[in-house]
Design an enzyme around this catalytic site. Structure first.
Site, PDB file in Angstrom:
ATOM      1  N   ARG A 284      12.702  53.092  -6.405  1.00  0.00           N
ATOM      2  CA  ARG A 284      13.501  52.517  -7.487  1.00  0.00           C
ATOM      3  C   ARG A 284      13.234  51.022  -7.542  1.00  0.00           C
ATOM      4  NH1 ARG A 284      19.079  52.265  -5.758  1.00  0.00           N
ATOM      5  NH2 ARG A 284      18.760  50.014  -5.694  1.00  0.00           N
ATOM      6  N   HIS A 288      20.280  50.100  -8.939  1.00  0.00           N
ATOM      7  CA  HIS A 288      20.785  51.457  -9.115  1.00  0.00           C
ATOM      8  C   HIS A 288      21.328  51.632 -10.525  1.00  0.00           C
ATOM      9  CE1 HIS A 288      22.701  55.271  -8.208  1.00  0.00           C
ATOM     10  NE2 HIS A 288      23.841  54.777  -8.657  1.00  0.00           N
ATOM     11  N   TYR A 297      20.876  44.239  -0.359  1.00  0.00           N
ATOM     12  CA  TYR A 297      20.650  45.220   0.704  1.00  0.00           C
ATOM     13  C   TYR A 297      19.181  45.585   0.941  1.00  0.00           C
ATOM     14  CZ  TYR A 297      20.800  48.271  -3.460  1.00  0.00           C
ATOM     15  OH  TYR A 297      20.596  48.816  -4.703  1.00  0.00           O
TER      16      TYR A 297
END
Length: 398
Positions: A284, A288, A297
């Protein structure tokens, strides 16, 4: 012998015994070396065509150019939708950036009478099923609950509840088998959804009833902020063996491999051999959703490493290297994508603003006292803004 000497030898024996036991325990608990998961690949990140003994694929130049067009237009639409959300035209958007090959390759392997159960990120699959891009955006703007008729394209409405579409697909596939049809069903989900109980139940029922369903997991390696290695002790495709059906891992950034593997999986389902799990190992590239900040993160170096495996770039490199696409073709695709993006932008801005009160209308068929109370509270809340505006306008008039 002195007392001190006896104590020293005793201490040595104890420490030696402890060391031996620790060493033995270490030998017992040491994990065996893990073999690298097998990965089906037909097009390397450098754009080199390779063969696989189990998944042959022979496409015409026109078909190859079609796959490239699909991916470029899908990425352009996705970028436009992200921009529209940033401009306040959409409430939220889930980007597919980096997952174009997994979606386009798998979707182009399907027949018209196959049925698709997506999550909320399958914009490329929707494109291949003939759903107009602007129709996808009504839900994210809040003006409808989907925007298309699932039966017109055999493409179900987007599913927001994580993992539930796997059960929907399994039930539908069981019905297909009972009807004696020769079509297949495919369920899309992410690596995060693979941890949901609904997916495990779907695996169980599909195996027991030999349902003609393909489970297509786009492992983009991040379930929001949780990496895959903290979700599963084994590669996701290997889970299928525990339920009694095969699983395979495919290079999710290789559109040719995704096409070949999914084609084999759906043909297997149509022929009555039951379910199969396909894990498309991809990444990805973006957030998100537009409410997420991936810099919190994950490291920039990780994304940069995957940028070198870009699915569109590798196919373009192959097309140019083999002289299957010239500059005129590539420019025409860029122009088409810009035209499409403009059409989508105008269509979204022409959509009506959603009615905030409409969310209370379809919660219960016959009404509910609690919903009535909440409706009244929300109406008063909205009215308070009107009162503030009127007061502000009156103040300016004075």
């Amino acid at each position: 012998m002195t007392v001190e000497g006896t104590a020293a030898r005793s201490k040595t024996r104890r420490s030696g015994g402890t060391a031996k036991r620790a060493s033995a325990a270490k030998k017992k608990t040491a994990a065996p070396a893990k073999a690298e998961p097998q990965l089906v690949q037909l097009l390397t990140p450098e754009g080199e065509r390779v063969e696989h003994p189990d998944y042959a694929l022979d496409l015409t130049p026109e078909e190859l150019r079609g796959l490239y067009r699909d991916m470029v237009l899908t990425r352009r639409f996705d970028a436009e939708a992200t921009a529209l959300q940033r401009q306040g035209e959409l409430g939220l958007w889930a980007s597919l950036l980096g997952q174009e090959a997994a979606q386009i390759g798998s979707a182009r392997a399907l027949h018209d009478d196959d049925y698709v159960f997506p999550t909320y990120r399958e914009h490329g699959v929707a494109w291949c099923r003939g759903v107009p891009p602007e129709n996808l955006l009504g839900m994210f703007r809040g003006v409808n609950n989907g925007g298309w008729d699932p039966n017109s394209n055999n493409f179900h409405l987007y599913t927001i509840v994580i993992g539930s579409q796997a059960l929907h697909a399994t039930g539908y596939a069981m019905g297909v088998a009972k009807d004696g049809a020769d079509s297949a069903v495919i369920a899309y989900f992410g690596d995060g959804a693979s941890s949901q109980g609904d997916v495990a139940e779907a695996f169980t029922f599909s195996a027991v009833y030999n349902a003609p369903v393909v489970f297509f997991c786009q492992n983009n390696q991040w379930a929001i902020s949780e990496p895959t290695e903290r979700q599963s002790r084994v590669p996701i495709y290997q889970r299928a063996a525990g339920f009694g059906f095969p699983g395979v891992r495919v290079d999710g950034n290789d559109v040719l491999a995704c096409l070949a593997v999914t084609k084999a999986a759906v043909e297997r389902a149509r022929s009555g051999e039951g379910p199969m799990l396909v894990e498309a190992f991809t990444y990805r590239m973006g957030a998100h959703t537009t409410s997420d900040d991936p810099t919190k993160y994950r490291r920039d170096e990780e994304r940069e490493a995957w940028e070198a495996k870009d699915p569109i770039l590798r196919l373009r490199t192959y097309l140019e290297k083999e002289k299957l696409a010239d500059a005129k073709f590539l420019e025409s695709i860029d122009e088409e994508s810009d035209t499409m993006a403009k059409r989508v932008r105008e269509a979204v801005r022409a959509m009506p603003d959603p009615d905030p009160m409409a969310m209370f209308e379809h919660t219960y068929a016959d009404g509910h006292a609690l919903v009535d109370e909440e409706r009244e509270q929300f109406a008063q809340y909205l009215a308070s803004f009107a009162d503030e505006n009127e007061s502000a306008a009156a103040g300016e008039g004075n």
